[in-house]
Design a protein around this motif. Structure first.
Motif, mmCIF file in Angstrom:
data_model
loop_
_atom_site.group_PDB
_atom_site.id
_atom_site.type_symbol
_atom_site.label_atom_id
_atom_site.label_comp_id
_atom_site.label_asym_id
_atom_site.label_seq_id
_atom_site.Cartn_x
_atom_site.Cartn_y
_atom_site.Cartn_z
ATOM 1 N N GLN A 181 40.518 21.984 40.611
ATOM 2 C CA GLN A 181 41.474 22.921 40.739
ATOM 3 C C GLN A 181 40.992 24.253 41.161
ATOM 4 N N LEU A 182 40.062 24.837 40.154
ATOM 5 C CA LEU A 182 39.600 26.106 40.338
ATOM 6 C C LEU A 182 38.495 26.308 41.511
ATOM 7 N N GLN A 183 37.927 25.240 41.736
ATOM 8 C CA GLN A 183 36.877 25.066 42.818
ATOM 9 C C GLN A 183 37.834 25.124 44.386
ATOM 10 N N ARG A 184 38.891 24.690 44.419
ATOM 11 C CA ARG A 184 39.709 24.676 45.612
ATOM 12 C C ARG A 184 39.995 26.207 45.731
ATOM 13 N N LEU A 185 40.290 26.985 44.485
ATOM 14 C CA LEU A 185 41.114 28.092 44.737
ATOM 15 C C LEU A 185 39.728 29.321 45.012
ATOM 16 N N ALA A 237 44.903 54.730 40.042
ATOM 17 C CA ALA A 237 44.325 53.849 38.948
ATOM 18 C C ALA A 237 45.182 53.053 38.206
ATOM 19 N N ALA A 238 46.619 53.214 38.617
ATOM 20 C CA ALA A 238 47.632 52.819 37.624
ATOM 21 C C ALA A 238 47.273 51.106 37.410
ATOM 22 N N GLY A 239 47.304 50.804 36.213
ATOM 23 C CA GLY A 239 47.139 49.394 35.805
ATOM 24 C C GLY A 239 45.744 49.128 35.294
ATOM 25 N N GLY A 240 44.813 49.869 35.423
ATOM 26 C CA GLY A 240 43.551 49.776 34.656
ATOM 27 C C GLY A 240 42.464 48.739 35.315
ATOM 28 N N GLY A 241 42.463 47.608 34.337
ATOM 29 C CA GLY A 241 41.483 46.634 34.667
ATOM 30 C C GLY A 241 41.846 45.440 35.709
ATOM 31 N N LEU A 242 40.888 44.873 36.374
ATOM 32 C CA LEU A 242 41.361 43.654 37.256
ATOM 33 C C LEU A 242 40.143 42.772 37.065
ATOM 34 N N THR A 243 40.632 41.428 37.332
ATOM 35 C CA THR A 243 39.650 40.432 37.307
ATOM 36 C C THR A 243 39.610 40.073 38.891
ATOM 37 N N LEU A 244 38.347 39.840 39.320
ATOM 38 C CA LEU A 244 38.085 39.472 40.604
ATOM 39 C C LEU A 244 37.027 38.325 40.707
ATOM 40 N N TRP A 245 37.552 36.997 41.691
ATOM 41 C CA TRP A 245 37.106 35.982 41.519
ATOM 42 C C TRP A 245 36.373 35.722 42.886
ATOM 43 N N PRO A 246 35.617 34.435 42.879
ATOM 44 C CA PRO A 246 34.518 34.279 43.843
ATOM 45 C C PRO A 246 35.145 34.298 45.152
ATOM 46 N N ASN A 247 36.293 33.714 45.375
ATOM 47 C CA ASN A 247 36.992 33.832 46.784
ATOM 48 C C ASN A 247 37.312 35.024 47.421
ATOM 49 N N GLY A 248 37.547 36.161 46.449
ATOM 50 C CA GLY A 248 37.790 37.523 46.769
ATOM 51 C C GLY A 248 36.285 38.148 47.155
ATOM 52 N N LEU A 249 35.411 37.739 46.456
ATOM 53 C CA LEU A 249 34.048 38.293 46.652
ATOM 54 C C LEU A 249 33.385 37.679 47.922
ATOM 55 N N THR A 250 33.597 36.322 48.180
ATOM 56 C CA THR A 250 33.345 35.959 49.652
ATOM 57 C C THR A 250 33.985 36.467 50.702
#
Ligand SMILES: Cc1cc2nc3c(=O)[nH]c(=O)nc-3n(C[C@H](O)[C@H](O)[C@H](O)COP(=O)(O)OP(=O)(O)OC[C@H]3O[C@@H](n4cnc5c(N)ncnc54)[C@H](O)[C@@H]3O)c2cc1C
Length: 379
Positions: free
Chosen positions: A365-369, A41-54
């Motif tokens: 830019q975000l949409q491309r990512l 669990a080292a590091g704790g929190g993470l953010t996850l973005w739509p490309n990852g969810l797709t």
């Protein structure tokens, strides 16, 4: 080389577990070997973005991950005094691909491991090397044991031992360190927040179950000699930053130096192929590491499951993934560079740039990512 039926995955982080799930979906039997005694669990929190969810959705893991994450109602950037520089609302994020999620690494790993069969992850086995042969690859462990499979996926993280066999370039230190913690602390619903002050930053994301993930980054000459706690300066920043620091115990803190390396020339050699941070070590400033790893998992499993020869499948995986991984890497570097500005005039310019960046350009830019996860170079 012919089609692939079995795989060994080295490392039970986000990349390794996701790749094992995706390979299973593609009909390839995967065994994961992890050096630790349990999921880390080292590091704790993470953010996850739509490309990852797709990408997760493409191999059936998105809903399990969503169930342990909290959608953030937008994102915001502030100055150390609390002045709002920019805000992107949830509906605006939905229009460019979807909202970000925040979750705890332990919950993410448990959700992914839950999709693997019993015994699929073997703990306490540290890979020492791989011998690629004409018909299979042999993984050698530090305890002297061995195992064989058609292909070996090195998902052994940013300090990958197996990367040296593919492209031996060293990591480089980016001059800053990040303190992170997840604490039980009720906060009202608020956008994911990033605050800038000189060359320092502070981020806050709410997690499910009244938990908060925060990180603080600061210039540090040598991360090995950095103090356990982030600089006192953050206590003078806007609320709730001092309060979050006060409720955090030293045992809850993780300190990590920020490293990356220029894009590798190759992601595979013989029967060994890299995935996740092992393939594209990037600075953490974009919060894209896990999302990029999930894109790797989806594309690698699709190519290995396609029945083509191994060399061709690995070559196509690299071709399909390299441009997007490079884009995430270079955006992270650019953000780190701007975030390191410390002269007051440069900082004022940065605040103005953030506050007045044309919404359309930012959105594009975000949409491309966030979209077209890993599909840019089919051939
Ligand atoms: C400060 C900071 C903040 C970050 N914030 C975010 C964020 O908000 N969102 C995000 O998406 N990403 C973030 N990241 C990046 C993210 O943590 C990584 O991109 C992600 O963990 C990569 O997953 P991985 O599976 O490739 O590697 P890892 O998570 O490092 O997992 C590698 C696994 O391999 C195992 N291993 C290593 N060597 C061996 C061996 N020889 N034999 C067997 N097992 C081995 C390790 O024990 C580990 O379990 C951040 C990183 C940092 C440093």
């Amino acid at each position: 080389m012919t089609g692939v039926r079995t795989a060994i995955v080295i490392g039970a982080g986000p990349a390794g577990l996701a790749t094992a799930v995706a390979l299973g979906k593609a009909g390839i039997q995967a065994t994961v070997y992890e050096r630790g005694a349990a999921l880390s669990a080292a590091g704790g929190g993470l953010t996850l973005w739509p490309n990852g969810l797709t990408a997760l959705a493409s191999f059936g893991a998105a809903e399990d991950v969503r169930a342990v994450a909290l959608a953030s109602p937008g994102t915001a950037m502030r100055t150390a005094a609390g002045r709002l520089l920019s805000a992107t609302t949830g509906p605006e994020l939905d229009r460019i691909g979807g909202q970000g999620l925040a979750l705890h690494r332990a919950d993410l790993l448990a959700a992914l491991a839950g999709r693997l069969g019993p015994g699929a992850v073997r703990f306490g086995r540290r890979c020492a090397g791989v011998r690629s042969g004409a018909h299979d690859a042999t993984v050698v462990f530090e305890d002297g044991g061995e195992d064989r499979a058609d292909v070996v996926i090195a998902a052994d993280g940013i300090r990958s031992r197996l990367r040296a066999d593919v492209d031996p370039r060293p990591l480089r230190y980016a001059g800053f360190a990040v303190w992170r913690a997840t604490v039980h602390h009720p906060l009202p619903a608020a956008p994911g927040l990033l605050t800038f002050g000189g060359a320092h930053q502070f981020g806050i994301w709410r997690l499910p179950g009244d938990r908060v993930y925060w990180f603080a980054s600061a210039p540090v000459a040598d991360p090995a000699r950095a103090p356990v706690r982030p600089p006192e300066l953050f206590h003078t920043w806007h609320d709730p930053i001092p309060e979050l620091l006060d409720v955090t115990t030293p045992a809850e803190l993780t300190l990590t130096g920020a490293y990356d390396c220029p894009p590798l020339r190759a992601w595979h050699a013989g029967r060994v192929v890299l995935a996740g941070d092992a393939a594209h070590p990037a600075l953490p400033t974009m919060g894209q590491g896990a999302s990029q790893a999930f894109e790797d998992a989806a594309v690698l499993a699709a190519e290995l499951g396609s029945g083509t020869e191994l060399d061709t499948a690995l070559h196509r995986y690299h071709r399909r993934r390299r441009r997007r991984a490079r884009a995430a890497w270079s955006q992270a570097r650019m953000l780190a560079r701007v975030g390191a500005w410390r002269h007051p005039l440069a900082c004022r310019l940065r605040d103005t740039m953030i506050a007045s960046a044309p919404a359309g350009a930012q959105r594009r830019q975000l949409q491309r990512l966030f979209t077209t996860a890993g599909e840019e170079a089919r051939s």
